[in-house]
Every structure is written in C-alpha cells, then in structure tokens.
Design a protein around this motif. Structure first.
Motif, PDB file in Angstrom:
ATOM      1  N   TRP A 102       0.905  -1.270  -0.210  1.00 30.36           N
ATOM      2  CA  TRP A 102      -0.087  -0.072  -0.188  1.00 30.36           C
ATOM      3  C   TRP A 102       1.094   1.182  -0.016  1.00 30.36           C
ATOM      4  CZ3 TRP A 102      -3.749   2.755  -1.412  1.00 30.36           C
ATOM      5  CH2 TRP A 102      -4.103   3.805  -0.786  1.00 30.36           C
ATOM      6  N   GLY A 103       1.420   1.720   0.949  1.00 32.15           N
ATOM      7  CA  GLY A 103       2.397   2.710   1.155  1.00 32.15           C
ATOM      8  C   GLY A 103       1.681   4.046   0.657  1.00 32.15           C
ATOM      9  N   SER A 104       0.470   4.281   1.090  1.00 33.99           N
ATOM     10  CA  SER A 104      -0.074   5.710   0.618  1.00 33.99           C
ATOM     11  C   SER A 104      -0.875   6.485   1.594  1.00 33.99           C
ATOM     12  CB  SER A 104      -0.882   5.242  -0.444  1.00 33.99           C
ATOM     13  OG  SER A 104      -0.311   4.948  -1.780  1.00 33.99           O
ATOM     14  N   TYR A 106       0.127   8.517   3.462  1.00 33.81           N
ATOM     15  CA  TYR A 106       0.454  10.185   3.417  1.00 33.81           C
ATOM     16  C   TYR A 106       0.390  10.607   2.216  1.00 33.81           C
ATOM     17  CZ  TYR A 106       3.175   8.701   7.581  1.00 33.81           C
ATOM     18  OH  TYR A 106       3.466   8.288   8.983  1.00 33.81           O
ATOM     19  N   LEU A 107      -0.319  10.194   1.321  1.00 28.18           N
ATOM     20  CA  LEU A 107      -0.797  10.631  -0.169  1.00 28.18           C
ATOM     21  C   LEU A 107      -2.204  10.976  -0.058  1.00 28.18           C
ATOM     22  CD1 LEU A 107       1.242   8.249  -2.494  1.00 28.18           C
ATOM     23  CD2 LEU A 107       1.797  10.605  -1.905  1.00 28.18           C
ATOM     24  N   VAL A 108      -3.125  10.332   0.741  1.00 29.38           N
ATOM     25  CA  VAL A 108      -4.539  10.532   0.418  1.00 29.38           C
ATOM     26  C   VAL A 108      -4.876  11.961   0.815  1.00 29.38           C
ATOM     27  CG1 VAL A 108      -6.677   9.626   1.175  1.00 29.38           C
ATOM     28  CG2 VAL A 108      -4.906   8.158   1.199  1.00 29.38           C
ATOM     29  N   GLN A 109      -5.606  12.614   0.004  1.00 24.67           N
ATOM     30  CA  GLN A 109      -6.434  13.937   0.268  1.00 24.67           C
ATOM     31  C   GLN A 109      -7.785  13.527   0.505  1.00 24.67           C
ATOM     32  OE1 GLN A 109      -3.875  15.769  -3.290  1.00 24.67           O
ATOM     33  NE2 GLN A 109      -4.361  17.323  -1.774  1.00 24.67           N
ATOM     34  N   TRP A 110      -8.276  13.576   1.787  1.00 27.84           N
ATOM     35  CA  TRP A 110      -9.727  13.359   1.663  1.00 27.84           C
ATOM     36  C   TRP A 110     -10.780  14.689   1.455  1.00 27.84           C
ATOM     37  CZ3 TRP A 110     -10.177   8.480   2.401  1.00 27.84           C
ATOM     38  CH2 TRP A 110      -9.348   7.539   3.016  1.00 27.84           C
ATOM     39  N   ASN A 111     -11.753  14.064   1.059  1.00 33.58           N
ATOM     40  CA  ASN A 111     -12.906  15.143   0.690  1.00 33.58           C
ATOM     41  C   ASN A 111     -12.208  16.352  -0.044  1.00 33.58           C
ATOM     42  OD1 ASN A 111     -15.046  14.207   2.291  1.00 33.58           O
ATOM     43  ND2 ASN A 111     -13.781  14.508   4.012  1.00 33.58           N
ATOM     44  N   VAL A 112     -11.408  16.032  -1.115  1.00 28.62           N
ATOM     45  CA  VAL A 112     -11.094  17.157  -1.874  1.00 28.62           C
ATOM     46  C   VAL A 112     -11.154  16.706  -3.377  1.00 28.62           C
ATOM     47  CG1 VAL A 112      -8.877  18.371  -2.913  1.00 28.62           C
ATOM     48  CG2 VAL A 112      -8.886  17.634  -0.298  1.00 28.62           C
ATOM     49  N   GLY A 122      -1.693  11.488  -6.360  1.00 22.83           N
ATOM     50  CA  GLY A 122      -2.790  10.450  -6.800  1.00 22.83           C
ATOM     51  C   GLY A 122      -2.334   9.410  -7.799  1.00 22.83           C
ATOM     52  N   LEU A 123      -1.779   9.782  -8.825  1.00 24.96           N
ATOM     53  CA  LEU A 123      -1.247   8.577  -9.509  1.00 24.96           C
ATOM     54  C   LEU A 123      -0.450   7.607  -9.063  1.00 24.96           C
ATOM     55  CD1 LEU A 123      -1.080  10.517 -13.051  1.00 24.96           C
ATOM     56  CD2 LEU A 123      -2.903   9.044 -12.332  1.00 24.96           C
ATOM     57  N   ARG A 124       0.410   8.227  -8.214  1.00 26.35           N
ATOM     58  CA  ARG A 124       1.526   7.219  -7.519  1.00 26.35           C
ATOM     59  C   ARG A 124       0.983   6.314  -6.585  1.00 26.35           C
ATOM     60  NH1 ARG A 124       6.587   6.039  -6.416  1.00 26.35           N
ATOM     61  NH2 ARG A 124       7.068   5.371  -4.327  1.00 26.35           N
ATOM     62  N   MET A 125      -0.364   6.911  -5.906  1.00 24.99           N
ATOM     63  CA  MET A 125      -1.121   6.022  -5.233  1.00 24.99           C
ATOM     64  C   MET A 125      -1.740   5.012  -5.934  1.00 24.99           C
ATOM     65  SD  MET A 125      -4.567   7.016  -2.973  1.00 24.99           S
ATOM     66  CE  MET A 125      -3.949   8.480  -2.496  1.00 24.99           C
ATOM     67  N   LEU A 126      -2.159   5.232  -7.014  1.00 24.55           N
ATOM     68  CA  LEU A 126      -2.746   4.182  -7.913  1.00 24.55           C
ATOM     69  C   LEU A 126      -1.586   3.028  -8.114  1.00 24.55           C
ATOM     70  CD1 LEU A 126      -5.082   6.056 -10.156  1.00 24.55           C
ATOM     71  CD2 LEU A 126      -5.621   4.500  -8.220  1.00 24.55           C
ATOM     72  N   ARG A 127      -0.318   3.568  -8.743  1.00 21.28           N
ATOM     73  CA  ARG A 127       0.649   2.592  -8.829  1.00 21.28           C
ATOM     74  C   ARG A 127       1.119   1.520  -7.736  1.00 21.28           C
ATOM     75  NH1 ARG A 127       6.108   4.017 -11.173  1.00 21.28           N
ATOM     76  NH2 ARG A 127       5.858   1.833 -12.004  1.00 21.28           N
ATOM     77  N   LEU A 128       0.975   2.441  -6.546  1.00 23.51           N
ATOM     78  CA  LEU A 128       1.455   1.540  -5.484  1.00 23.51           C
ATOM     79  C   LEU A 128       0.217   0.641  -5.005  1.00 23.51           C
ATOM     80  CD1 LEU A 128       2.825   4.570  -3.121  1.00 23.51           C
ATOM     81  CD2 LEU A 128       4.120   2.445  -3.755  1.00 23.51           C
ATOM     82  N   ALA A 129      -0.944   1.105  -5.238  1.00 22.83           N
ATOM     83  CA  ALA A 129      -1.948   0.087  -5.029  1.00 22.83           C
ATOM     84  C   ALA A 129      -2.105  -0.992  -6.182  1.00 22.83           C
ATOM     85  CB  ALA A 129      -3.281   0.818  -4.647  1.00 22.83           C
ATOM     86  N   VAL A 130      -1.957  -0.659  -7.182  1.00 22.63           N
ATOM     87  CA  VAL A 130      -2.224  -1.732  -8.378  1.00 22.63           C
ATOM     88  C   VAL A 130      -1.172  -2.037  -9.145  1.00 22.63           C
ATOM     89  CG1 VAL A 130      -3.600  -1.849 -10.592  1.00 22.63           C
ATOM     90  CG2 VAL A 130      -4.450  -0.305  -8.698  1.00 22.63           C
TER      91      VAL A 130
END
Length: 303
Positions: A102-104, A106-112, A122-130
């Motif tokens: 996962w490792g994300s 600290y990348l999540v921006q809630w309600n934005v 955001g794109l790095r989050m998807l890379r880390l998760a997928v």
C-alpha cells in the motif's frame, strides 16, 4: 496446533500494519513467511517511519514460525522476479501469497475534488496500490500454482458491497481499494482451473502504528482515543485480520470463498477466532448500522 507447518507464505508489504499482523499470525500457525518491504534497519523508504521488515521477521520467529526479511520495491519488476526466484531456490514452493502493498497513507487527500488534488500524488497512489500487486502476482503465481491448492489474498479497505454503495471520500483512494477487490475476482477466475483460490479481505478500523499515532495513543491505552472519536471503540488490532488470513490458509475447503470479498469480522464468525483482547469486532456491520446511520457510538453487540 501448527496448522500451516510446512507451508510457505509471501506477505508482500509486511513492514507494518496489516501486513505485519498477517505475517505474525501465519508464523504462529507454523508457516515459513517471507516478509517484504522497502524499509530496513539500514535504509528507510520515503515514509521515513521506524518500522522495518527485520522487525517483522523477528516477530514471526517469536510467534513460532520462520520469518525471512527481503527488501523489495514491488514497483520494480526485476526485484519481484528475483524475490520469487529466491523463494523457489530456498523453498521449492509457495502456498500463500498476500498482496498487502500500500504505502499511501500520507498521499491521501480526503474530501478534496480531483481537480484540486495532487495529480502526481494520486497517480502514485494508484501505482502503489495496483501496479505492485500485479507485478507480484505476475511473478509469484506460477510458483504458487505448482504447489496446488494455493491461496492468494488481495488486501483492501472495505467490502465489495460497502464500496459499491459508498464513495470513499477520495477519487484515487476509492479507485485503489476497489481495484484490489476486482483483482481478486479476476485472479479467482484465472486460478480456478489450477485448484487455487483468490479472495479480497478487508480489516475493520485497524489500529495500525500510523492510526495509533494519529490519535496520540498506544496499543496499551487505545481506548483513550474514544474521547476524540467515539466510534474508535469498534477498532481492531492488525493481528485480528492476521488470524483471518491464517484461518483461510488452513481451511481445506477454502475454495468455497473463491472470488469473494470478505472481512475480518465476517471470517471471525465463521472460523471462531478472536482479537487479542478476546473480542470479535464486527466493524463493517457496525459502520453501516451505527456510524453511517448517525447513531451514538455503542459497540454493544458488535464486539
């Protein structure tokens, strides 16, 4: 009873949180567990957190299994390929694959809204998760298939039903966690002819190292966080979902779950395990029936 004695597991993303809890419980059941992550005692990832894969391996050993720490960045296919080659050389088999990278946090921006979010983050989050999960499955599944009756677990946040009905407060986070559920469904289809099983599993509100820090508490006094967030009383340790995975791995009829989305609380009711405090928190039922329904926090009947 060492129900997983002789079994070999790979917990990809086991530095902390659910991955660490899963690795420990697989070890407690007697498995040899390869634990991977980017942070070692010699080098930290960009997370810059103190938890290390060596610590996780030592906790596996202390629980009664055999923990083997291997530094791997699962975004790098060559590193994943080399990891699987090492497992094959040293063990000759792989019975359990847990994709928990996962490792994300600290990348999540809630309600934005997406147009105001960091596109790079955001794109790095998807890379880390997928991408990490796909890389790992690509290289590890041929070895798992050879062992027969192998189990693949895609770790996520939220059940399929809950995520289908609710927006998870961030477009990138929503996509990341829903993707893991769909990957489990796809892998279930591809693995079924090989007598292997793939499932998606979610913990409840998990008291990870980062979550405890967020509320300014430690595991010993976690209930104090209820003064800030009363619904935190439904939370669970990472070991609870670890016991869920260990129960699945030890079930000779685990194929009955193939392709399904499961939760720690649901599996506790089926397999009869408890969290470290002896309770059985049923978080996702609580979230729907109490928290999301706007009712006062009351875990009576839910743990």
């Amino acid at each position: 009873m060492k129900s997983l004695h002789g079994k070999v597991a790979l917990v990809a993303g086991a530095t902390r949180g659910a991955g660490r809890g899963i690795a420990i419980e697989l070890g407690a059941s007697g498995a040899t567990v390869y634990v991977t992550g980017r942070t070692t005692r010699a080098k930290r990832s960009e997370y810059n957190r103190p938890e290390t894969i060596e610590e996780t391996a030592e906790l596996v050993n202390r629980a009664g299994g055999k923990g083997i720490a291997v530094q791997v960045d699962h975004l790098e296919p060559d590193q994943v390929r080399d990891l699987v080659a090492r497992i094959e050389q040293e063990q000759g088999r792989l019975d359990i694959l847990v994709n928990d990278i996962w490792g994300s946090e600290y990348l999540v921006q809630w309600n934005v809204p997406v147009w105001e979010q960091s596109l790079e983050g955001g794109l790095r989050m998807l890379r880390l998760a997928v991408d990490t999960h796909i890389n790992t499955s690509h290289f590890a599944l041929p070895l798992l298939i050879r062992s027969g009756n192998g189990l693949v677990v895609e770790m996520t946040d939220g059940t399929e039903e809950y995520n289908r009905q609710n927006y998870r407060l961030s477009l990138f986070y929503d996509l990341a966690k829903t993707s893991a559920i769909r990957m489990a469904r796809s892998l279930a289809h591809e693995l079924a002819p090989h007598q292997c099983t793939a499932v998606a599993v979610t913990p409840g509100w998990m008291r990870s190292e980062i979550m405890l820090e967020h509320f300014g508490v430690k595991e010993e006094n976690w209930r104090d966080a209820a003064s800030k967030e009363p619904h935190f009383m439904i939370s669970e340790t990472p070991r609870f979902v670890g016991r869920a995975i260990a129960a699945l791995a030890a079930d000779p009829k685990v194929s009955r779950w193939n392709g399904q989305s499961l939760s720690s609380g649901q599996l506790a009711q089926v397999y009869g395990f408890h969290d470290l405090d002896g309770s059985r928190p049923d978080c996702w039922r609580y979230i729907v029936e109490v928290q999301d329904a706007g009712k006062p926090a009351d875990v009576t009947g839910y743990r």
